[in-house]
Design a protein around this motif. Structure first.
Motif, PDB file in Angstrom:
ATOM      1  N   SER A  91      -1.504  13.198  17.142  1.00 44.57           N
ATOM      2  CA  SER A  91      -2.370  12.396  16.108  1.00 44.57           C
ATOM      3  C   SER A  91      -1.754  12.397  15.063  1.00 44.57           C
ATOM      4  CB  SER A  91      -3.633  13.531  16.085  1.00 44.57           C
ATOM      5  OG  SER A  91      -4.309  13.737  17.330  1.00 44.57           O
ATOM      6  N   PHE A  92      -2.267  11.252  14.329  1.00 47.87           N
ATOM      7  CA  PHE A  92      -1.682  10.961  12.814  1.00 47.87           C
ATOM      8  C   PHE A  92      -2.388  12.113  12.003  1.00 47.87           C
ATOM      9  CE2 PHE A  92      -2.300   8.513   8.892  1.00 47.87           C
ATOM     10  CZ  PHE A  92      -0.976   7.838   8.886  1.00 47.87           C
ATOM     11  N   SER A  93      -1.342  12.462  10.964  1.00 44.88           N
ATOM     12  CA  SER A  93      -1.614  13.586  10.480  1.00 44.88           C
ATOM     13  C   SER A  93      -1.063  13.112   8.677  1.00 44.88           C
ATOM     14  CB  SER A  93      -0.946  14.866  10.705  1.00 44.88           C
ATOM     15  OG  SER A  93       0.453  14.663  10.563  1.00 44.88           O
ATOM     16  N   ILE A  94      -1.464  14.194   7.741  1.00 45.57           N
ATOM     17  CA  ILE A  94      -0.926  13.479   6.441  1.00 45.57           C
ATOM     18  C   ILE A  94       0.725  13.552   6.556  1.00 45.57           C
ATOM     19  CG2 ILE A  94      -0.816  16.101   5.658  1.00 45.57           C
ATOM     20  CD1 ILE A  94      -1.801  13.012   3.520  1.00 45.57           C
ATOM     21  N   TYR A 150       1.554  10.256   7.714  1.00 44.42           N
ATOM     22  CA  TYR A 150       1.360   9.447   6.651  1.00 44.42           C
ATOM     23  C   TYR A 150       2.459   9.273   5.620  1.00 44.42           C
ATOM     24  CZ  TYR A 150      -1.610   6.955   3.091  1.00 44.42           C
ATOM     25  OH  TYR A 150      -2.013   6.005   2.270  1.00 44.42           O
ATOM     26  N   LYS A 151       3.035  10.612   5.129  1.00 41.50           N
ATOM     27  CA  LYS A 151       4.166  10.689   4.316  1.00 41.50           C
ATOM     28  C   LYS A 151       5.331   9.977   4.890  1.00 41.50           C
ATOM     29  CE  LYS A 151       2.247  14.421   1.629  1.00 41.50           C
ATOM     30  NZ  LYS A 151       2.614  15.836   1.359  1.00 41.50           N
ATOM     31  N   LYS A 152       5.773  10.343   5.952  1.00 40.70           N
ATOM     32  CA  LYS A 152       6.844   9.755   6.679  1.00 40.70           C
ATOM     33  C   LYS A 152       6.926   8.302   7.027  1.00 40.70           C
ATOM     34  CE  LYS A 152       7.874  14.038   9.186  1.00 40.70           C
ATOM     35  NZ  LYS A 152       7.825  14.700  10.459  1.00 40.70           N
ATOM     36  N   VAL A 153       5.875   7.727   7.487  1.00 39.78           N
ATOM     37  CA  VAL A 153       5.640   6.341   7.823  1.00 39.78           C
ATOM     38  C   VAL A 153       5.818   5.571   6.179  1.00 39.78           C
ATOM     39  CG1 VAL A 153       4.016   4.573   8.370  1.00 39.78           C
ATOM     40  CG2 VAL A 153       4.258   6.491   9.682  1.00 39.78           C
ATOM     41  N   SER A 154       4.998   6.164   5.365  1.00 41.11           N
ATOM     42  CA  SER A 154       4.986   5.541   3.967  1.00 41.11           C
ATOM     43  C   SER A 154       6.445   5.248   3.324  1.00 41.11           C
ATOM     44  CB  SER A 154       4.178   6.393   3.045  1.00 41.11           C
ATOM     45  OG  SER A 154       4.300   5.905   1.676  1.00 41.11           O
ATOM     46  N   GLY A 179      -0.445   0.585   4.264  1.00 41.93           N
ATOM     47  CA  GLY A 179       0.414  -0.709   3.941  1.00 41.93           C
ATOM     48  C   GLY A 179       0.174  -1.379   2.646  1.00 41.93           C
ATOM     49  N   TRP A 180      -1.039  -1.366   2.154  1.00 46.54           N
ATOM     50  CA  TRP A 180      -1.200  -1.553   0.675  1.00 46.54           C
ATOM     51  C   TRP A 180      -0.640  -0.813  -0.105  1.00 46.54           C
ATOM     52  CZ3 TRP A 180      -3.872   0.138  -3.756  1.00 46.54           C
ATOM     53  CH2 TRP A 180      -4.052  -0.960  -4.663  1.00 46.54           C
ATOM     54  N   GLU A 181      -0.794   0.552  -0.181  1.00 50.07           N
ATOM     55  CA  GLU A 181      -0.153   1.076  -1.282  1.00 50.07           C
ATOM     56  C   GLU A 181       1.426   1.267  -1.246  1.00 50.07           C
ATOM     57  OE1 GLU A 181      -1.815   5.383  -0.203  1.00 50.07           O
ATOM     58  OE2 GLU A 181      -3.677   4.920  -1.388  1.00 50.07           O
ATOM     59  N   THR A 182       1.923   1.367   0.055  1.00 49.63           N
ATOM     60  CA  THR A 182       3.474   1.110   0.124  1.00 49.63           C
ATOM     61  C   THR A 182       3.895  -0.046  -0.497  1.00 49.63           C
ATOM     62  OG1 THR A 182       3.246   2.648   2.053  1.00 49.63           O
ATOM     63  CG2 THR A 182       5.251   1.511   1.573  1.00 49.63           C
ATOM     64  N   ARG A 183       3.125  -1.153  -0.258  1.00 51.06           N
ATOM     65  CA  ARG A 183       3.502  -2.713  -0.789  1.00 51.06           C
ATOM     66  C   ARG A 183       3.480  -2.503  -2.434  1.00 51.06           C
ATOM     67  NH1 ARG A 183       0.320  -7.810  -0.960  1.00 51.06           N
ATOM     68  NH2 ARG A 183       1.730  -9.099  -1.645  1.00 51.06           N
ATOM     69  N   ARG A 184       2.305  -1.970  -2.941  1.00 51.74           N
ATOM     70  CA  ARG A 184       2.178  -1.967  -4.049  1.00 51.74           C
ATOM     71  C   ARG A 184       3.203  -0.990  -4.920  1.00 51.74           C
ATOM     72  NH1 ARG A 184      -0.417   1.946  -7.131  1.00 51.74           N
ATOM     73  NH2 ARG A 184      -1.428   2.687  -5.350  1.00 51.74           N
ATOM     74  N   GLY A 185       3.449   0.209  -4.557  1.00 53.61           N
ATOM     75  CA  GLY A 185       4.547   1.105  -4.725  1.00 53.61           C
ATOM     76  C   GLY A 185       5.720   0.461  -4.832  1.00 53.61           C
TER      77      GLY A 185
END
Length: 110
Positions: free
Chosen positions: A37-40, A43-47, A88-94
């Motif tokens: 399951s997707f977890s926080i 989220y951090k690793k994929v980001s 995706g949006w947060e990572t692109r913006r960052g």
């Protein structure tokens, strides 16, 4: 209605009535095929993984597509489309903010 899987329509209709059916099947898929399951933590690793990719492209849809492919490769059950889009949006913006900061940090006033 065309019945391609040779199952009586009443069986299909009654299939999803039980509230826990979806969760039971999700647990079976995880156990049998090794999905998680997707977890926080994910989220951090994929980001972090996506941030490296975002430095080489600025197309949001391409980033999201690559992210989904990576999560599938890692056998992570995809979260909601809202979570995928937000990541995706947060990572692109960052990546953009970091790029502009690095681009301008050496500039001095005229």
């Amino acid at each position: 209605m065309l019945n391609l899987i040779d199952v009586k329509l009443k069986v299909i209709k009654d299939y999803g009535v039980r509230d826990t059916t979806r969760w039971d099947h999700l647990a079976e898929i995880q156990q049998i095929f090794g999905y998680v399951s997707f977890s926080i933590s994910h989220y951090k690793k994929v980001s972090k993984w996506l941030m490296r990719l975002a430095w080489s492209m600025d197309k949001g849809i391409a980033l999201v597509k690559a992210m989904i492919e990576e999560m599938r490769r890692c056998q992570i059950i995809l979260p909601s489309i809202f979570t995928v889009g937000r990541l995706g949006w947060e990572t692109r913006r960052g990546a953009q903010e970091n790029f502009y900061w690095q681009l301008t940090q050496q500039l001095t006033p005229i």
